[in-house]
Design an enzyme around this catalytic site. Structure first.
Site, PDB file in Angstrom:
ATOM      1  N   LYS A  90      -0.704 -12.660  14.661  1.00 23.33           N
ATOM      2  CA  LYS A  90      -2.169 -12.664  14.588  1.00 23.33           C
ATOM      3  C   LYS A  90      -2.696 -13.840  13.775  1.00 23.33           C
ATOM      4  CE  LYS A  90      -4.122  -9.693  11.899  1.00 23.33           C
ATOM      5  NZ  LYS A  90      -4.683  -8.494  11.246  1.00 23.33           N
ATOM      6  N   THR A  91      -2.144 -14.049  12.594  1.00 24.29           N
ATOM      7  CA  THR A  91      -2.602 -15.148  11.744  1.00 24.29           C
ATOM      8  C   THR A  91      -2.230 -16.494  12.353  1.00 24.29           C
ATOM      9  OG1 THR A  91      -2.414 -13.782   9.753  1.00 24.29           O
ATOM     10  CG2 THR A  91      -2.464 -16.164   9.442  1.00 24.29           C
ATOM     11  N   ARG A 119       2.536 -12.076  -0.723  1.00 20.98           N
ATOM     12  CA  ARG A 119       1.166 -12.334  -0.272  1.00 20.98           C
ATOM     13  C   ARG A 119       0.526 -13.458  -1.076  1.00 20.98           C
ATOM     14  NH1 ARG A 119      -1.136  -9.390   4.217  1.00 20.98           N
ATOM     15  NH2 ARG A 119       0.192  -7.564   4.508  1.00 20.98           N
ATOM     16  N   ASP A 139      -8.860 -11.094   9.286  1.00 18.20           N
ATOM     17  CA  ASP A 139      -8.380  -9.715   9.174  1.00 18.20           C
ATOM     18  C   ASP A 139      -9.391  -8.619   9.519  1.00 18.20           C
ATOM     19  OD1 ASP A 139      -6.141  -8.053   8.556  1.00 18.20           O
ATOM     20  OD2 ASP A 139      -7.058  -7.529   6.650  1.00 18.20           O
ATOM     21  N   HIS A 196      -9.967  -4.287  12.975  1.00 16.62           N
ATOM     22  CA  HIS A 196      -8.870  -4.894  12.222  1.00 16.62           C
ATOM     23  C   HIS A 196      -8.317  -6.030  13.070  1.00 16.62           C
ATOM     24  CE1 HIS A 196      -4.810  -4.373   9.941  1.00 16.62           C
ATOM     25  NE2 HIS A 196      -5.598  -5.241   9.337  1.00 16.62           N
ATOM     26  N   ARG A 222       0.834  -1.193   0.000  1.00 17.24           N
ATOM     27  CA  ARG A 222       0.000   0.000   0.000  1.00 17.24           C
ATOM     28  C   ARG A 222       0.877   1.254   0.000  1.00 17.24           C
ATOM     29  NH1 ARG A 222      -1.806   1.164   4.195  1.00 17.24           N
ATOM     30  NH2 ARG A 222      -0.809  -0.362   5.557  1.00 17.24           N
ATOM     31  N   LYS A 239      -8.444  -2.973   1.071  1.00 13.86           N
ATOM     32  CA  LYS A 239      -8.348  -1.976   2.132  1.00 13.86           C
ATOM     33  C   LYS A 239      -9.192  -0.741   1.839  1.00 13.86           C
ATOM     34  CE  LYS A 239      -5.748  -4.226   4.964  1.00 13.86           C
ATOM     35  NZ  LYS A 239      -6.387  -4.834   6.164  1.00 13.86           N
ATOM     36  N   SER A 289       1.490  -6.247  12.025  1.00 18.44           N
ATOM     37  CA  SER A 289       2.260  -7.230  11.275  1.00 18.44           C
ATOM     38  C   SER A 289       3.431  -7.755  12.111  1.00 18.44           C
ATOM     39  CB  SER A 289       2.792  -6.599   9.985  1.00 18.44           C
ATOM     40  OG  SER A 289       3.567  -7.509   9.251  1.00 18.44           O
TER      41      SER A 289
END
Length: 535
Positions: A245-246, A325, A260, A223, A62, A203, A241
């Protein structure tokens, strides 16, 4: 293979796209058709598992400095204008729209009708128009997919128009550079130009939902990832990041609601999306089996390289970008919840990777501390992650997602605090970073310990009756957890130099208070009182 316009899309529907007539519109193609078209056009290749692999070119992530919201009568007094929410005037929006539609009039266009929000009460219909088939495959993966019957009467609430190959003239269009992502709440439209990074599509809608759901629907947009057990007990995982979290929300014993973006209503939580967009740098079957096995036909992989002479992805190669990704539909995960909704959460985890080695591996927060930490959104990068960084560096991102929040962070924090009290949800700060000293001196907290702590919380086996107060930050921490050494539960015990630990604790607390100053005017006195002690 000859690519032709889909005959099922009527001419009158094309006019609703807001685009000039084109005989090369491809509507609602399947993932297989989109992948085949991308390969035929020389824009992608297949890897050895059948996933589609693309390179997004100059933009591999981004570009926050090139993101804009149109300043008009709807947004003037509601948006928290800052470095992430940059204003652009209506004239510039109109010029960008004209540039994009004129550019796409000579191109093949790939059109998809889809929607966001798994709770039908808040469903937002979206029409995505892209220059490339791979970008349309991303939309198929990431948004929710309407039935054929629903498509017959589909009307979009929002449109996304992406002209990834168009470079804007900044002087004419009022932008900073040749690429831009612009949101107009008046026109209910997102314009994307000059960037092929597909994350801008997802996003953009997340930013829209972060505006309309809290402001108009009294739904807290978040988020975070979410999962639940077989009895419906739901947990949320917030984190920037690199905090895990994942990894930590992907639990084979629990059903994944989403990884997410979620909303929290009076009745429970729901996923905004229909897919996952996972980082895959250093991806391995051993560490992330669910993501690893999701790299298959239908998945879209971005900015990776192959092992030389093969079409096998080298996930350890970050030479294009560390932000590699893969996107894939949620049902690529074996234990994905369907529909992707859950009850009101019992437990909420704020994940931080504290490279200073100060914060405890688990702390229970009061509602006021939770709101303070929520607004802070803290983690710390390790040395070497950025040029010139030789020691840990604190990072704060409000509500764990500052770039996507149109409203003041205090608005989301107050909503969170209200819901915590209404539903008696417990909030836990989890440090997945260092202990025994900072990065380079101490050691990373073992993943097995973190999993044991989270499991103990989720199974209501973490005894907080026998606890103590962690100095400076005033968090409550346990003295015992099965499967975790007692010593590391209080990080002061793991430092050889106790005086140094105390001084570093004060230094970290100071960073929190300095960061929080920019939000102080928009939050309650109770939240401000939950700051670390000033010593």
């Amino acid at each position: 293979m000859t690519i032709t316009a889909n005959p099922l899309i009527p001419r009158e529907k094309i006019l609703h796209f807001g685009l000039r007539n084109s005989d090369r519109i491809h509507y609602q193609l399947s993932p297989q058709e989109l992948a085949a078209a991308a390969v035929l056009r020389g824009e992608a290749v297949y890897n050895d598992t059948g996933a589609l692999v693309i390179n997004t070119g100059e933009c591999t992530g981004r570009s926050p400095k090139d993101k804009y919201i149109v300043l008009d009568e709807l947004t003037r007094d509601n948006v928290d204008w800052n470095n992430f929410n940059q204003p652009i005037d209506s004239i510039s929006f109109d010029r960008v729209f004209e540039e994009i539609t004129e550019y796409l009039a000579t191109k093949d266009m790939w059109v998809r009708d889809c929607y966001a929000c798994a709770d039908d009460r808040f469903r937002v219909n979206i029409r995505v128009i892209t220059e490339k088939p791979a970008e349309n495959l991303f939309a198929y993966n990431m948004f929710l997919r309407p039935s054929e019957e629903t498509l017959e009467t589909f009307r979009p609430n929002w449109q996304i128009i992406s002209a990834s190959g168009l470079k804007l003239d900044p002087r004419f269009c009022g932008t900073r550079s040749g690429n831009a992502a612009i949101i107009s709440f008046k026109h209910r439209m997102i314009l994307i130009a000059g960037t092929a990074y597909t994350g801008e599509i997802k996003k953009g809608i997340f930013t829209v939902l972060n505006y309309i759901l809290p402001l108009e629907k009294d739904v807290l947009s978040m988020h975070c990832s979410a999962n639940k057990d077989n009895d419906g007990n739901t947990a949320l995982f917030f984190g920037l990041s690199g905090t895990g979290k994942t990894t930590l929300s992907a639990d084979p014993r629990r059903m994944l609601i989403g990884d997410d973006e979620h909303g929290w209503t009076a009745e429970g939580v729901f996923n905004f999306e229909g897919g996952c967009y996972a980082k895959c740098i250093q991806l391995s079957e051993e560490k992330e089996p669910q993501i690893f096995h999701a790299v298959k036909p239908g998945a879209l992989v971005e900015n990776t390289r192959f092992f030389e002479g093969t079409n096998t992805i080298n996930f350890d190669d970050g030479s294009i970008t560390e932000n590699t990704r893969v996107s894939y539909p949620l049902d690529f995960i074996d234990n994905a919840a369907s529909p992707s909704v859950g009850n009101n959460p019992k437990h909420i985890f704020f994940l931080t990777c504290d490279a200073y080695g100060i914060l405890p591996p688990v702390s229970q927060l009061t509602p006021e501390q939770a709101m303070y930490q929520f607004i802070s959104g803290y983690t710390a990068k390790v040395a070497g992650t950025e040029a010139g960084v030789t020691e840990p560096k604190a990072t704060f991102s409000a509500c764990f997602g500052a770039p996507f929040l149109p409203l003041h962070p205090g608005h989301y924090a107050q909503m969170l605090g209200r819901k915590l009290k209404e539903h008696n949800a417990k909030v836990w700060l989890i440090n997945t970073g260092w202990t025994g000293g900072p990065y380079g001196t101490g050691s990373r907290i073992k993943l097995a310990y973190t999993r044991a702590l989270i499991t103990a919380v989720l199974e209501d086996k973490l005894n907080m009756d026998e606890s103590e107060i962690f100095p400076v930050f005033n968090f409550r921490i346990p003295k015992y957890c099965e499967g975790v050494p007692d010593q590391i539960l209080n990080p002061a015990n793991t430092w050889s130099d106790k005086n140094n630990f105390t001084e570093k604790s004060k230094s970290l607390a100071k960073l929190f208070t300095e960061n929080f100053q920019k939000y102080a005017d928009g939050v309650s006195s109770e939240i401000k009182a939950a700051a670390p002690a000033r010593i």
